[in-house]
Design a protein around this motif. Structure first.
Motif, PDB file in Angstrom:
ATOM      1  N   GLY A 122     -51.845 -16.800  -5.235  1.00  0.00           N
ATOM      2  CA  GLY A 122     -50.900 -16.747  -4.463  1.00  0.00           C
ATOM      3  C   GLY A 122     -49.768 -17.023  -4.517  1.00  0.00           C
ATOM      4  O   GLY A 122     -48.869 -17.601  -6.033  1.00  0.00           O
ATOM      5  N   ILE A 123     -48.884 -15.954  -4.504  1.00  0.00           N
ATOM      6  CA  ILE A 123     -47.463 -15.988  -4.978  1.00  0.00           C
ATOM      7  C   ILE A 123     -46.176 -16.657  -4.026  1.00  0.00           C
ATOM      8  O   ILE A 123     -45.965 -15.949  -2.969  1.00  0.00           O
ATOM      9  CB  ILE A 123     -47.461 -14.505  -5.394  1.00  0.00           C
ATOM     10  CG1 ILE A 123     -47.781 -14.217  -6.172  1.00  0.00           C
ATOM     11  CG2 ILE A 123     -45.735 -14.723  -6.255  1.00  0.00           C
ATOM     12  CD1 ILE A 123     -47.733 -12.713  -7.087  1.00  0.00           C
TER      13      ILE A 123
ATOM     14  N   ASN B  45     -40.698  -8.052  -8.832  1.00  0.00           N
ATOM     15  CA  ASN B  45     -39.761  -7.390 -10.377  1.00  0.00           C
ATOM     16  C   ASN B  45     -40.596  -8.605 -11.283  1.00  0.00           C
ATOM     17  O   ASN B  45     -41.188  -8.224 -12.454  1.00  0.00           O
ATOM     18  CB  ASN B  45     -38.585  -6.920 -10.202  1.00  0.00           C
ATOM     19  CG  ASN B  45     -37.816  -5.963  -9.615  1.00  0.00           C
ATOM     20  OD1 ASN B  45     -38.698  -5.415  -9.392  1.00  0.00           O
ATOM     21  ND2 ASN B  45     -36.450  -6.290  -8.837  1.00  0.00           N
ATOM     22  N   GLN B  46     -40.988  -9.976 -10.966  1.00  0.00           N
ATOM     23  CA  GLN B  46     -41.237 -10.508 -11.503  1.00  0.00           C
ATOM     24  C   GLN B  46     -42.993 -11.035 -11.809  1.00  0.00           C
ATOM     25  O   GLN B  46     -43.218 -11.498 -12.893  1.00  0.00           O
ATOM     26  CB  GLN B  46     -40.750 -11.669 -10.918  1.00  0.00           C
ATOM     27  CG  GLN B  46     -39.337 -12.418 -11.313  1.00  0.00           C
ATOM     28  CD  GLN B  46     -39.035 -13.515 -11.801  1.00  0.00           C
ATOM     29  OE1 GLN B  46     -39.567 -14.134 -12.730  1.00  0.00           O
ATOM     30  NE2 GLN B  46     -37.320 -13.703 -11.882  1.00  0.00           N
ATOM     31  N   ASN B  47     -43.450 -10.177 -10.454  1.00  0.00           N
ATOM     32  CA  ASN B  47     -45.018 -10.239 -11.140  1.00  0.00           C
ATOM     33  C   ASN B  47     -45.596  -9.257 -10.995  1.00  0.00           C
ATOM     34  O   ASN B  47     -46.570  -9.203 -11.604  1.00  0.00           O
ATOM     35  CB  ASN B  47     -45.627 -11.273  -9.695  1.00  0.00           C
ATOM     36  CG  ASN B  47     -45.135 -12.447 -10.009  1.00  0.00           C
ATOM     37  OD1 ASN B  47     -46.048 -13.772 -10.777  1.00  0.00           O
ATOM     38  ND2 ASN B  47     -44.129 -13.203  -8.988  1.00  0.00           N
ATOM     39  N   VAL B  48     -44.837  -7.848 -10.779  1.00  0.00           N
ATOM     40  CA  VAL B  48     -45.154  -6.556 -10.795  1.00  0.00           C
ATOM     41  C   VAL B  48     -46.593  -6.462 -10.455  1.00  0.00           C
ATOM     42  O   VAL B  48     -47.651  -5.898 -10.880  1.00  0.00           O
ATOM     43  CB  VAL B  48     -45.539  -6.257 -12.943  1.00  0.00           C
ATOM     44  CG1 VAL B  48     -45.314  -4.432 -12.410  1.00  0.00           C
ATOM     45  CG2 VAL B  48     -44.069  -6.532 -13.017  1.00  0.00           C
ATOM     46  N   PHE B  49     -46.903  -6.465  -9.196  1.00  0.00           N
ATOM     47  CA  PHE B  49     -47.975  -5.725  -8.338  1.00  0.00           C
ATOM     48  C   PHE B  49     -47.504  -4.750  -7.130  1.00  0.00           C
ATOM     49  O   PHE B  49     -46.052  -4.887  -7.069  1.00  0.00           O
ATOM     50  CB  PHE B  49     -48.385  -6.600  -7.449  1.00  0.00           C
ATOM     51  CG  PHE B  49     -47.040  -7.563  -6.787  1.00  0.00           C
ATOM     52  CD1 PHE B  49     -47.132  -6.622  -5.706  1.00  0.00           C
ATOM     53  CD2 PHE B  49     -46.622  -8.289  -7.259  1.00  0.00           C
ATOM     54  CE1 PHE B  49     -45.831  -8.113  -4.530  1.00  0.00           C
ATOM     55  CE2 PHE B  49     -46.008  -9.340  -6.505  1.00  0.00           C
ATOM     56  CZ  PHE B  49     -45.670  -9.069  -5.275  1.00  0.00           C
ATOM     57  N   LEU B  50     -48.372  -4.007  -6.786  1.00  0.00           N
ATOM     58  CA  LEU B  50     -47.811  -2.922  -5.886  1.00  0.00           C
ATOM     59  C   LEU B  50     -48.147  -3.255  -4.502  1.00  0.00           C
ATOM     60  O   LEU B  50     -49.223  -4.428  -4.317  1.00  0.00           O
ATOM     61  CB  LEU B  50     -48.376  -1.238  -5.671  1.00  0.00           C
ATOM     62  CG  LEU B  50     -48.460  -1.026  -7.630  1.00  0.00           C
ATOM     63  CD1 LEU B  50     -49.661   0.101  -7.235  1.00  0.00           C
ATOM     64  CD2 LEU B  50     -46.949  -0.289  -7.437  1.00  0.00           C
TER      65      LEU B  50
ATOM     66  N   ALA C 193     -52.101 -10.430   2.247  1.00  0.00           N
ATOM     67  CA  ALA C 193     -51.555 -10.584   3.309  1.00  0.00           C
ATOM     68  C   ALA C 193     -50.159 -11.240   2.788  1.00  0.00           C
ATOM     69  O   ALA C 193     -49.823 -11.962   1.777  1.00  0.00           O
ATOM     70  CB  ALA C 193     -52.019 -11.466   4.630  1.00  0.00           C
ATOM     71  N   VAL C 194     -48.969 -11.120   3.982  1.00  0.00           N
ATOM     72  CA  VAL C 194     -47.901 -12.297   3.312  1.00  0.00           C
ATOM     73  C   VAL C 194     -47.294 -13.274   4.755  1.00  0.00           C
ATOM     74  O   VAL C 194     -47.338 -13.145   5.923  1.00  0.00           O
ATOM     75  CB  VAL C 194     -46.635 -11.095   3.726  1.00  0.00           C
ATOM     76  CG1 VAL C 194     -45.157 -12.049   3.012  1.00  0.00           C
ATOM     77  CG2 VAL C 194     -46.431 -10.009   2.157  1.00  0.00           C
TER      78      VAL C 194
ATOM     79  N   VAL D 209     -52.529 -11.615  -3.117  1.00  0.00           N
ATOM     80  CA  VAL D 209     -52.368 -10.435  -3.746  1.00  0.00           C
ATOM     81  C   VAL D 209     -52.975 -10.879  -5.385  1.00  0.00           C
ATOM     82  O   VAL D 209     -53.592 -11.158  -5.667  1.00  0.00           O
ATOM     83  CB  VAL D 209     -50.943 -10.558  -4.729  1.00  0.00           C
ATOM     84  CG1 VAL D 209     -50.638  -9.543  -5.716  1.00  0.00           C
ATOM     85  CG2 VAL D 209     -49.320 -10.835  -3.808  1.00  0.00           C
ATOM     86  N   ASN D 210     -54.143  -9.326  -4.538  1.00  0.00           N
ATOM     87  CA  ASN D 210     -54.666  -9.294  -5.983  1.00  0.00           C
ATOM     88  C   ASN D 210     -54.514  -8.611  -7.282  1.00  0.00           C
ATOM     89  O   ASN D 210     -53.516  -7.917  -6.999  1.00  0.00           O
ATOM     90  CB  ASN D 210     -56.155  -7.787  -5.379  1.00  0.00           C
ATOM     91  CG  ASN D 210     -56.789  -8.888  -4.468  1.00  0.00           C
ATOM     92  OD1 ASN D 210     -57.591  -8.731  -4.162  1.00  0.00           O
ATOM     93  ND2 ASN D 210     -56.413  -7.398  -3.094  1.00  0.00           N
TER      94      ASN D 210
END
Length: 127
Positions: A5-6, A33-38, A44-45, A95-96
């Motif tokens: 969870g972010i 930008n801080q966590n670098v994911f696609l 889900a958000v 996020v995976n």
């Protein structure tokens, strides 16, 4: 790879569509930008707003980010707790990622830094 969870939060000054969309976009860009994911790494958000925000859906700002059109998004309202931070937009993403829990950077912008000063300080030290 596990699911993490972010979290993030921000505030607006006035309940207008422009402010809601701009603040949400700024928060999402900083989280990415801080966590670098696609986007394809996101399950889900969940987006919540305080009850004093009703001019627009924050999810609209996220859907405008290239690649995010198919990510499941859901908006809802926060519990109206007396004396809680007003005009606040919160995001929780699943996020995976290969990040360990202590490597995840939660982002709190504007007046939302009051919600978790411990995390805001931690991220400032590791940036």
């Amino acid at each position: 790879m596990g699911v993490r969870g972010i979290r993030g939060a921000t505030t607006i000054k006035e309940d207008t569509s422009i402010e809601i969309l701009e603040a949400t976009q700024e928060l999402m860009e900083e989280l990415i930008n801080q966590n670098v994911f696609l986007p394809e790494h996101v399950a889900a958000v969940f987006i919540t707003v305080t009850t004093d925000i009703a001019a627009d859906f924050p999810a609209k700002a996220i859907r405008k980010i290239p690649g995010w059109e198919l990510v499941p998004l859901m908006c809802s309202t926060e519990i109206p707790v007396p004396e809680s931070l007003p005009k606040c937009i919160r995001i929780m993403m699943l996020v995976n990622t290969d990040l360990n829990p202590d490597e995840v950077k939660h982002v709190f912008l504007r007046d939302a830094v009051k919600l978790r000063p411990d995390l805001a300080q931690k991220n400032a030290l590791t940036s």
